[in-house]
Design a protein around this motif. Structure first.
Motif, PDB file in Angstrom:
ATOM      1  N   GLN A  43     -18.592   2.191  -4.820  1.00 52.43           N
ATOM      2  CA  GLN A  43     -18.571   0.730  -4.728  1.00 52.43           C
ATOM      3  C   GLN A  43     -17.172   0.158  -4.574  1.00 52.43           C
ATOM      4  N   GLY A  44     -16.152   1.014  -4.632  1.00 52.17           N
ATOM      5  CA  GLY A  44     -14.778   0.529  -4.555  1.00 52.17           C
ATOM      6  C   GLY A  44     -14.128   0.810  -3.217  1.00 52.17           C
ATOM      7  N   GLY A  45     -12.802   0.949  -3.250  1.00 57.67           N
ATOM      8  CA  GLY A  45     -12.043   1.200  -2.034  1.00 57.67           C
ATOM      9  C   GLY A  45     -11.511  -0.076  -1.419  1.00 57.67           C
ATOM     10  N   PRO A  46     -10.418   0.029  -0.672  1.00 46.32           N
ATOM     11  CA  PRO A  46      -9.767  -1.165  -0.104  1.00 46.32           C
ATOM     12  C   PRO A  46     -10.570  -1.863   0.981  1.00 46.32           C
ATOM     13  N   LEU A  47     -11.412  -1.122   1.721  1.00 39.95           N
ATOM     14  CA  LEU A  47     -12.163  -1.785   2.782  1.00 39.95           C
ATOM     15  C   LEU A  47     -13.185  -2.753   2.198  1.00 39.95           C
ATOM     16  N   ARG A  48     -13.924  -2.323   1.156  1.00 37.61           N
ATOM     17  CA  ARG A  48     -14.861  -3.242   0.512  1.00 37.61           C
ATOM     18  C   ARG A  48     -14.119  -4.397  -0.159  1.00 37.61           C
ATOM     19  N   GLU A  49     -13.081  -4.057  -0.926  1.00 34.06           N
ATOM     20  CA  GLU A  49     -12.430  -5.043  -1.786  1.00 34.06           C
ATOM     21  C   GLU A  49     -11.603  -6.053  -1.006  1.00 34.06           C
ATOM     22  N   VAL A  50     -10.872  -5.601  -0.002  1.00 32.87           N
ATOM     23  CA  VAL A  50      -9.990  -6.487   0.773  1.00 32.87           C
ATOM     24  C   VAL A  50     -10.482  -6.652   2.210  1.00 32.87           C
ATOM     25  N   GLY A  51     -10.820  -5.530   2.848  1.00 34.54           N
ATOM     26  CA  GLY A  51     -11.212  -5.601   4.251  1.00 34.54           C
ATOM     27  C   GLY A  51     -12.418  -6.469   4.516  1.00 34.54           C
ATOM     28  N   SER A  52     -13.330  -6.583   3.539  1.00 33.91           N
ATOM     29  CA  SER A  52     -14.531  -7.401   3.746  1.00 33.91           C
ATOM     30  C   SER A  52     -14.173  -8.857   4.043  1.00 33.91           C
ATOM     31  N   HIS A  53     -13.096  -9.364   3.447  1.00 34.12           N
ATOM     32  CA  HIS A  53     -12.660 -10.732   3.741  1.00 34.12           C
ATOM     33  C   HIS A  53     -12.351 -10.885   5.228  1.00 34.12           C
ATOM     34  N   GLU A  93      -1.454  -2.401  -8.841  1.00 36.86           N
ATOM     35  CA  GLU A  93      -1.012  -2.274 -10.228  1.00 36.86           C
ATOM     36  C   GLU A  93      -1.775  -3.199 -11.169  1.00 36.86           C
ATOM     37  N   TRP A  94      -2.139  -4.371 -10.688  1.00 37.71           N
ATOM     38  CA  TRP A  94      -2.805  -5.352 -11.544  1.00 37.71           C
ATOM     39  C   TRP A  94      -4.317  -5.128 -11.637  1.00 37.71           C
ATOM     40  N   GLN A  95      -4.833  -4.188 -10.866  1.00 36.25           N
ATOM     41  CA  GLN A  95      -6.278  -3.930 -10.860  1.00 36.25           C
ATOM     42  C   GLN A  95      -6.594  -2.753 -11.785  1.00 36.25           C
ATOM     43  N   ASP A  96      -6.683  -3.019 -13.042  1.00 34.87           N
ATOM     44  CA  ASP A  96      -6.852  -1.974 -14.058  1.00 34.87           C
ATOM     45  C   ASP A  96      -8.335  -1.688 -14.309  1.00 34.87           C
ATOM     46  N   VAL A  97      -9.038  -1.265 -13.242  1.00 32.75           N
ATOM     47  CA  VAL A  97     -10.449  -0.919 -13.360  1.00 32.75           C
ATOM     48  C   VAL A  97     -10.722   0.349 -12.560  1.00 32.75           C
ATOM     49  N   ASP A  98     -11.423   1.299 -13.155  1.00 33.42           N
ATOM     50  CA  ASP A  98     -11.636   2.600 -12.533  1.00 33.42           C
ATOM     51  C   ASP A  98     -12.521   2.539 -11.291  1.00 33.42           C
ATOM     52  N   GLY A 116     -13.413 -10.500 -16.471  1.00 31.87           N
ATOM     53  CA  GLY A 116     -12.200  -9.852 -16.014  1.00 31.87           C
ATOM     54  C   GLY A 116     -11.297 -10.808 -15.259  1.00 31.87           C
ATOM     55  N   VAL A 117     -10.439 -10.249 -14.389  1.00 36.59           N
ATOM     56  CA  VAL A 117      -9.455 -11.051 -13.659  1.00 36.59           C
ATOM     57  C   VAL A 117     -10.126 -12.104 -12.779  1.00 36.59           C
ATOM     58  N   ILE A 118     -11.100 -11.673 -11.974  1.00 40.46           N
ATOM     59  CA  ILE A 118     -11.750 -12.612 -11.054  1.00 40.46           C
ATOM     60  C   ILE A 118     -12.601 -13.621 -11.802  1.00 40.46           C
ATOM     61  N   GLY A 119     -13.328 -13.153 -12.814  1.00 42.41           N
ATOM     62  CA  GLY A 119     -14.127 -14.074 -13.613  1.00 42.41           C
ATOM     63  C   GLY A 119     -13.281 -15.139 -14.273  1.00 42.41           C
ATOM     64  N   SER A 120     -12.087 -14.746 -14.703  1.00 43.03           N
ATOM     65  CA  SER A 120     -11.176 -15.702 -15.335  1.00 43.03           C
ATOM     66  C   SER A 120     -10.714 -16.763 -14.343  1.00 43.03           C
TER      67      SER A 120
END
Length: 327
Positions: A170-180, A158-163, A10-14
């Motif tokens: 396992q999703g949500g903004p705190l895990r995906e962004v806040g963890s950084h 908008e660019w995160q086209d994954v359900d 996907g995006v990150i793997g690329s």
């Protein structure tokens, strides 16, 4: 030359594939994605083998390093398969969907003689490194407060086209962004304790829409349960589906000034004050830096890597904010 297997196209793997391809000591040997078309497309780009099952990738003897770029709840299975096949592992953050699984992966890494790391780019981001060094040097005096602020007009972006990013599991903004930024706070001050938060969700089983929380960063707890003077009070302020532009920042206020890292890379001294100034707006080559450090470790040096244990401490704070606990 170290041969790399990419799991997740996907995006990150690329992004990681581009960095592995650019680095002088690594090259892509195989890629894996359960969607055959994605794997085939990346394989064509890098002139390598494509597979749709992790077992097929880790069974390739030539593969030295496995990069794990799949959704968090699948990290454990891929990491376990890679380590059992005696591969070195770079895993995306968060380490897993929760800290219980993170502890399991930390134990596996500890028992293995393989090099392992988690991709938390702040370890190598120019603006964050500068912030850490200036605070340690006393430039803002004694730190008193650290604030983590996030605004997401739309989630997923908008660019995160994954359900899965919209789900609570396992999703949500705190895990995906806040963890950084939790990782960054731990880099600055040490472990976070006394975490409290009021969390509101968009719907059952869906991502968090609003978080207002507090914590204590660093310092040692006394026998009376009070934290010493070296601790820093912290706040988390996250809001989704709101007006305005996307924001993310970590701001540290001290007795002699303040520093704020904004939009991942923009380091600002004394934001909002008459003497406000931008110190740096460059991120640096964070992914290449990660690979450099990983290769250094493989070759017997002391690579500066984020360990599975460090990443699990981050995940434990995320779990506490979300009220997940350890059971």
């Amino acid at each position: 030359m170290y041969q790399v297997g990419i799991v997740g196209c996907g995006v990150i793997g690329s992004r990681l594939a581009e960095a592995f391809d650019e680095h002088g000591r690594t090259e892509i040997r195989a890629v894996c994605d359960r969607v055959a078309e994605k794997a085939a497309s990346m394989a064509e780009t890098y002139d390598c083998e494509s597979v749709t099952a992790v077992e097929g990738l880790v069974d390739i003897d030539a593969v030295d390093i496995v990069y794990v770029g799949v959704p968090p709840k699948h990290h454990a299975a891929v990491v376990r398969a890679a380590l059992e096949a005696d591969k070195h592992v770079i895993c995306e953050k968060p380490i897993a969907e929760n800290a219980v699984v993170g502890d399991e992966l930390t134990a596996l890494a500890r028992e293995s003689d393989r090099t392992t790391a988690i991709n938390f780019p702040f370890r190598y981001t120019q603006g964050f490194v500068e912030m850490r060094e200036r605070i340690a040097a006393g430039e803002i005096g004694t730190p008193k407060r650290v604030a983590l602020r996030f605004r997401f007009p739309q989630w997923p972006r908008e660019w995160q086209d994954v359900d899965w990013l919209a789900g609570r599991e396992q999703g949500g903004p705190l895990r995906e962004v806040g963890s950084h930024f939790v990782f960054g706070t731990q880099e600055l001050f040490g472990d976070l304790t006394d975490v409290t938060a009021d969390v509101r969700y968009t719907a059952p089983e869906k991502y968090e829409e609003s978080i207002v929380g507090t914590f204590i960063a660093g310092g040692d707890e006394s026998e009376a349960g009070r934290v010493d003077d070296e601790s820093v009070h912290g706040t988390i302020d996250l809001l989704c589906n709101c007006a305005g532009s996307e924001e993310n920042s970590i701001t540290v206020e001290g007795t002699d000034g303040s520093l704020s890292l904004q939009a991942w890379r923009r380091l600002v001294a004394n934001p909002g004050e008459a003497d406000e100034r931008v110190i740096t707006e460059e991120a640096g080559e964070t992914t290449l830096a990660l690979i450099d450090e990983f290769v250094t470790d493989l070759e017997g040096g002391d690579g500066d890597l984020v360990s599975f244990a460090e990443a699990t401490r981050v995940q434990r704070v995320i779990d506490e904010v979300l009220g997940l606990g350890d059971d």
